[in-house]
Design a protein around this motif. Structure first.
Motif, PDB file in Angstrom:
ATOM      1  N   UNK A   6       1.206  -0.002   6.332  1.00 56.83           N
ATOM      2  CA  UNK A   6       1.251  -0.532   6.259  1.00 56.83           C
ATOM      3  C   UNK A   6       1.554  -1.194   4.546  1.00 56.83           C
ATOM      4  N   UNK A   7       0.577  -1.300   3.671  1.00 55.31           N
ATOM      5  CA  UNK A   7       0.228  -1.111   2.404  1.00 55.31           C
ATOM      6  C   UNK A   7       2.224  -1.118   1.141  1.00 55.31           C
ATOM      7  N   UNK A   8       2.096   0.479   1.895  1.00 58.70           N
ATOM      8  CA  UNK A   8       2.800   1.198   1.364  1.00 58.70           C
ATOM      9  C   UNK A   8       3.898   0.468   1.426  1.00 58.70           C
ATOM     10  N   UNK A  11       4.804  -2.770   0.173  1.00 55.23           N
ATOM     11  CA  UNK A  11       4.984  -2.506  -1.874  1.00 55.23           C
ATOM     12  C   UNK A  11       6.158  -2.207  -1.643  1.00 55.23           C
ATOM     13  N   UNK A  12       7.036  -1.191  -1.034  1.00 55.56           N
ATOM     14  CA  UNK A  12       8.294  -0.491  -0.904  1.00 55.56           C
ATOM     15  C   UNK A  12       9.207  -1.173  -0.550  1.00 55.56           C
ATOM     16  N   UNK A  13       9.489  -3.132  -0.218  1.00 52.15           N
ATOM     17  CA  UNK A  13      10.220  -3.611   0.495  1.00 52.15           C
ATOM     18  C   UNK A  13      10.344  -5.174  -0.594  1.00 52.15           C
ATOM     19  N   UNK A  14      11.187  -5.774   0.260  1.00 53.47           N
ATOM     20  CA  UNK A  14      12.057  -6.587  -0.646  1.00 53.47           C
ATOM     21  C   UNK A  14      10.231  -7.549  -0.609  1.00 53.47           C
ATOM     22  N   UNK A  15      10.151  -8.068  -0.123  1.00 52.68           N
ATOM     23  CA  UNK A  15       8.234  -8.738  -0.897  1.00 52.68           C
ATOM     24  C   UNK A  15       7.483  -7.584  -1.582  1.00 52.68           C
ATOM     25  N   UNK A  16       7.499  -6.951  -1.602  1.00 51.35           N
ATOM     26  CA  UNK A  16       6.421  -6.636  -2.233  1.00 51.35           C
ATOM     27  C   UNK A  16       7.662  -6.323  -3.731  1.00 51.35           C
ATOM     28  N   UNK A  24      -0.619  -6.175  -2.381  1.00 56.32           N
ATOM     29  CA  UNK A  24       0.282  -5.345  -1.194  1.00 56.32           C
ATOM     30  C   UNK A  24      -0.592  -4.731   0.249  1.00 56.32           C
ATOM     31  N   UNK A  25      -1.526  -4.904  -0.544  1.00 56.72           N
ATOM     32  CA  UNK A  25      -3.205  -4.453   0.570  1.00 56.72           C
ATOM     33  C   UNK A  25      -3.010  -5.494   0.917  1.00 56.72           C
ATOM     34  N   UNK A  26      -3.113  -7.189   0.822  1.00 56.75           N
ATOM     35  CA  UNK A  26      -3.636  -8.160   1.095  1.00 56.75           C
ATOM     36  C   UNK A  26      -2.910  -9.075   2.114  1.00 56.75           C
ATOM     37  N   UNK A  27      -1.364  -8.712   1.899  1.00 56.92           N
ATOM     38  CA  UNK A  27      -0.421  -9.153   2.731  1.00 56.92           C
ATOM     39  C   UNK A  27      -0.534  -8.147   4.404  1.00 56.92           C
ATOM     40  N   UNK A 126       4.258 -15.204  -4.982  1.00 56.94           N
ATOM     41  CA  UNK A 126       4.776 -13.904  -5.025  1.00 56.94           C
ATOM     42  C   UNK A 126       5.772 -14.035  -3.736  1.00 56.94           C
ATOM     43  N   UNK A 127       5.417 -13.667  -2.603  1.00 52.95           N
ATOM     44  CA  UNK A 127       6.160 -13.873  -1.630  1.00 52.95           C
ATOM     45  C   UNK A 127       7.272 -14.947  -1.094  1.00 52.95           C
ATOM     46  N   UNK A 128       6.763 -16.523  -1.723  1.00 56.40           N
ATOM     47  CA  UNK A 128       7.633 -16.421  -1.933  1.00 56.40           C
ATOM     48  C   UNK A 128       9.024 -16.571  -2.268  1.00 56.40           C
TER      49      UNK A 128
END
Length: 160
Positions: A6-8, A11-16, A24-27, A126-128
């Motif tokens: 999930x972390x990876x 991290x590789x998504x539009x959210x990350x 990324x791990x926290x999210x 950052x996610x917002x």
């Protein structure tokens, strides 16, 4: 389909895009996982479910009901999100999401996301920002497609 990191995936998504590894791990720790088979409905048009969906693997189509039939209007790419408006303001879903192949979707509930405000405020910020970029790019794409359709109908702006 197999398990996913999930972390990876985050991290590789539009959210990350702006997230550091620990962020990324926290999210990712707040996100759920849904595994779908081809043809499974993830969420239906008109539902009030506020979940944000992020495609981690597979193929998901965004579909609208046209009369009695469901028509695909867009295919999500791995790392893209769906349901930003419902996630943010609670409005009902304007389209359905259906798996076109075995797929893994990461889910985020508003309450789980909001729980990060105290412990990880920069993750929320950052996610917002990422959600704003997603919404803005969708709006720009729709405006472009509208202009192309207008040009086609009016026979202007190109060779039709």
């Amino acid at each position: 389909m197999t398990d996913i990191d999930k972390t990876q995936a985050v991290a590789s998504s539009v959210l990350g895009v702006e997230l550091e590894a620990a962020e990324a791990a926290a999210l990712a720790g707040k996100m759920g996982v849904e595994q779908l088979k081809s043809g499974d409905l993830l969420v239906g048009e008109g539902e009030s479910r506020r979940t944000l969906f992020m495609l981690a693997a597979g193929r998901i189509s965004v579909c609208k009901v046209d009369g009695e039939e469901e028509q695909p209007i867009y295919q999500l790419r791995v790392g893209e999100c769906a349901g930003t408006r419902a996630f943010l303001d609670g409005s009902e879903r304007k389209a359905a999401l259906r798996a076109e192949a075995e797929s893994i979707v990461l889910t985020l509930e508003p309450a789980d996301f909001e729980s990060l405000v105290e412990s990880h405020p920069w993750v929320v910020y950052k996610v917002m920002r990422a959600l704003f970029r997603v919404t803005h790019s969708n709006l720009m794409r729709m405006n472009f497609e509208s202009a192309e359709m207008r040009n086609y109908m009016m026979k202007t702006g190109g060779r039709y």
